[in-house]
Scaffold this active site. Sequence first.
Site, PDB file in Angstrom:
ATOM      1  CG  ASN A  41      -0.277  -0.251   2.538  1.00  0.00           C
ATOM      2  OD1 ASN A  41       0.582  -0.808   2.737  1.00  0.00           O
ATOM      3  ND2 ASN A  41      -0.864   0.757   3.462  1.00  0.00           N
ATOM      4  CB  ILE A  42       1.645   3.582  -2.243  1.00  0.00           C
ATOM      5  CG1 ILE A  42       2.604   2.534  -2.717  1.00  0.00           C
ATOM      6  CG2 ILE A  42       2.685   5.093  -2.473  1.00  0.00           C
ATOM      7  CD1 ILE A  42       3.070   2.283  -4.087  1.00  0.00           C
ATOM      8  CD  GLU A  43      -1.224   5.002   4.640  1.00  0.00           C
ATOM      9  OE1 GLU A  43      -2.117   4.091   5.059  1.00  0.00           O
ATOM     10  OE2 GLU A  43      -1.037   6.011   5.368  1.00  0.00           O
ATOM     11  CB  CYS A  64      -5.169  -1.219  -1.733  1.00  0.00           C
ATOM     12  SG  CYS A  64      -6.487  -0.418  -1.024  1.00  0.00           S
ATOM     13  CD  GLU A  77      -5.347  -5.899  -1.138  1.00  0.00           C
ATOM     14  OE1 GLU A  77      -4.569  -4.652  -0.927  1.00  0.00           O
ATOM     15  OE2 GLU A  77      -6.236  -6.272  -0.499  1.00  0.00           O
ATOM     16  CB  CYS A 106     -10.922  -2.015   0.203  1.00  0.00           C
ATOM     17  SG  CYS A 106     -10.098  -1.625  -1.435  1.00  0.00           S
ATOM     18  CB  CYS A 109      -8.581  -4.455  -3.577  1.00  0.00           C
ATOM     19  SG  CYS A 109      -7.562  -3.050  -3.655  1.00  0.00           S
TER      20      CYS A 109
END
Length: 134
Positions: free
Chosen positions: A42-44, A53, A55, A86, A89
């Site tokens: 995940n890369i916020e 996300c 995935e 989620c 995803c």
Amino acid sequence: MNNKELVRLAQEIEEKAYAPYSGFRVGAALLTGNDRVFLGVNIENASFGATNCAERTAIFKAVSEGEKRIKAIAIASDSDDFVFPCGICRQVIAEFSDIDTKIICSRKDGEYKVYTLKELLPHAFTEINTGGGF
């Protein structure tokens, strides 16, 4: 590649997640129809809508390399609970999956449960049936 190996890879890559806002790091290991493995985290982003996300990161990497079928995807985090994809995803997984695609949800101790996409997204929008699911 078996389920346990995919979970291990997802756990290892999780360390590279960029999660300064939630602190919730997630890793994903995707096995394609051609038995290639792609990893993602995940890369916020400060603008939460721009967050990606784990995935989807793995899926987008696979698709950008010409792979368009997911055999299995393992998801890992440092949570005591099982981590699930989620809704967004799940729909992206559906785009590149079939009825036999495995979604492997794990927890930090390495225990995991295996689901089909039909179990997690029973009425997915698909190319053939927009809204009817698998």
